[in-house]
Write an enzyme that holds these catalytic residues in place. Structure first.
Site, PDB file in Angstrom:
ATOM      1  N   VAL A  60      -1.925  -4.866 -15.117  1.00 45.52           N
ATOM      2  CA  VAL A  60      -1.741  -6.305 -14.947  1.00 45.52           C
ATOM      3  C   VAL A  60      -2.839  -7.117 -15.607  1.00 45.52           C
ATOM      4  CG1 VAL A  60      -0.394  -6.066 -12.826  1.00 45.52           C
ATOM      5  CG2 VAL A  60      -2.893  -6.384 -12.687  1.00 45.52           C
ATOM      6  N   ASN A  86       1.530  -7.489  -6.080  1.00 46.44           N
ATOM      7  CA  ASN A  86       0.711  -6.772  -5.114  1.00 46.44           C
ATOM      8  C   ASN A  86      -0.543  -6.134  -5.713  1.00 46.44           C
ATOM      9  OD1 ASN A  86       0.254  -5.192  -2.497  1.00 46.44           O
ATOM     10  ND2 ASN A  86       0.501  -3.567  -4.011  1.00 46.44           N
ATOM     11  N   TYR A 151     -14.101 -11.116  -3.384  1.00 43.49           N
ATOM     12  CA  TYR A 151     -12.737 -10.782  -2.972  1.00 43.49           C
ATOM     13  C   TYR A 151     -12.088 -11.970  -2.254  1.00 43.49           C
ATOM     14  CZ  TYR A 151      -8.863  -8.353  -0.714  1.00 43.49           C
ATOM     15  OH  TYR A 151      -7.616  -7.970  -0.284  1.00 43.49           O
ATOM     16  N   LYS A 155      -8.683 -14.181  -3.267  1.00 45.08           N
ATOM     17  CA  LYS A 155      -7.512 -14.334  -2.400  1.00 45.08           C
ATOM     18  C   LYS A 155      -7.293 -15.784  -1.987  1.00 45.08           C
ATOM     19  CE  LYS A 155      -6.161 -10.113  -2.553  1.00 45.08           C
ATOM     20  NZ  LYS A 155      -4.871  -9.752  -3.222  1.00 45.08           N
ATOM     21  N   THR A 186      -5.089   1.667   4.320  1.00 48.99           N
ATOM     22  CA  THR A 186      -4.669   2.164   3.011  1.00 48.99           C
ATOM     23  C   THR A 186      -5.653   3.228   2.516  1.00 48.99           C
ATOM     24  OG1 THR A 186      -5.959   0.477   1.878  1.00 48.99           O
ATOM     25  CG2 THR A 186      -3.677  -0.087   2.434  1.00 48.99           C
TER      26      THR A 186
END
Length: 251
Positions: A60, A86, A151, A155, A186
């Site tokens: 991406v 995602n 981060y 977001k 995850t």
């Protein structure tokens, strides 16, 4: 805008899911498949995509790669109705800890990467009777968390991007929403915990920060993504928290 029931009378819907080989992306692919959606999972490691989703190589951070992956999905399935943005990467540290190159790298993947995929898919979404984009945001976009400044900033941009895109494309029949998870169990979280001095104690502490008493499971976030993409035909401009209550609840 055609309703979902009208769309379901024709061919199955088709979704492209970035970061679809593992974690939240794989869970979203599975939840969409369960709803009868055909899924192209775009990933750096397409061979790791679980059937029946179809793995397609995609980076991406590279516009040519994104456009090539979208073209391959259209060639295979003939259409795109759903985009799940995602793919993303994590970052740790205070504002003093990440250099300019790291800021560029994270923002390029987490924000501009979503722009690249949505932009490439937009001509096909405009032809869909049930077009939807779902972005993976984070509850960290709206709360202060130690050592997550880069981060969280990325977001926060995704949150704003979602609302702006929803406004731009609502009259074209394209719904744009986002999910905002808290900490999710995850492989990335598991690797982070494994590097600590006491992984079990760190996991217990992380669980305790969530009022629900545990991390979210990828399947729970995947179901929320599929709900916004397929089931919530009257919903746009929403950022749905799947965070175990960490943002709003104080026990």
């Amino acid at each position: 805008m055609a309703t979902l029931s009208e769309a379901q009378t024709s061919d199955p819907l088709v979704a492209v899911v970035s970061g679809g080989a593992s974690g939240i992306g794989a869970a979203a692919a599975a939840a969409l498949t369960a709803r009868g959606v055909r899924v192209a999972a775009l990933d750096l490691t397409p061979d790791e995509v679980a059937a029946p989703a179809v793995g397609i190589a995609c980076d991406v951070s590279d516009d040519a790669s994104v456009r090539g992956a979208v073209a391959e999905a259209v060639e295979r399935f003939g259409r795109i109705d759903i985009v799940v943005n995602n793919a993303g990467i994590a970052a740790q540290g205070t504002v003093a800890d990440n250099d300019d190159e790291e800021w560029r790298r994270v923002l390029d993947v987490n924000v501009v990467g979503m722009v690249r995929l949505a932009r490439a898919a937009l001509p096909y979404l405009r032809r869909s009777p049930a077009a939807a984009i779902v972005n993976t945001c984070s509850v960290f976009a709206a709360m202060g968390v130690p050592r997550r400044v880069l981060y969280s900033a990325s977001k926060g941009a995704v949150h704003s991007l979602t609302l702006a895109m929803a406004t731009d494309h609502v009259r074209e029949g394209i719904r744009v929403n986002a999910v905002a998870p808290g900490a999710v169990d995850t492989p990335w979280i598991q690797r982070v915990l494994a590097r600590t001095a006491d992984p079990r104690a760190e996991r217990d502490a992380l669980n305790d920060r969530h009022p629900l008493g545990r991390l979210a499971r990828p399947e729970e976030v995947g179901e929320a993504i599929a709900y916004l993409a397929v089931d919530a035909s009257g919903t746009t401009g929403t950022v749905l928290a799947v965070d175990g209550g960490i943002h709003d609840l104080r026990l």
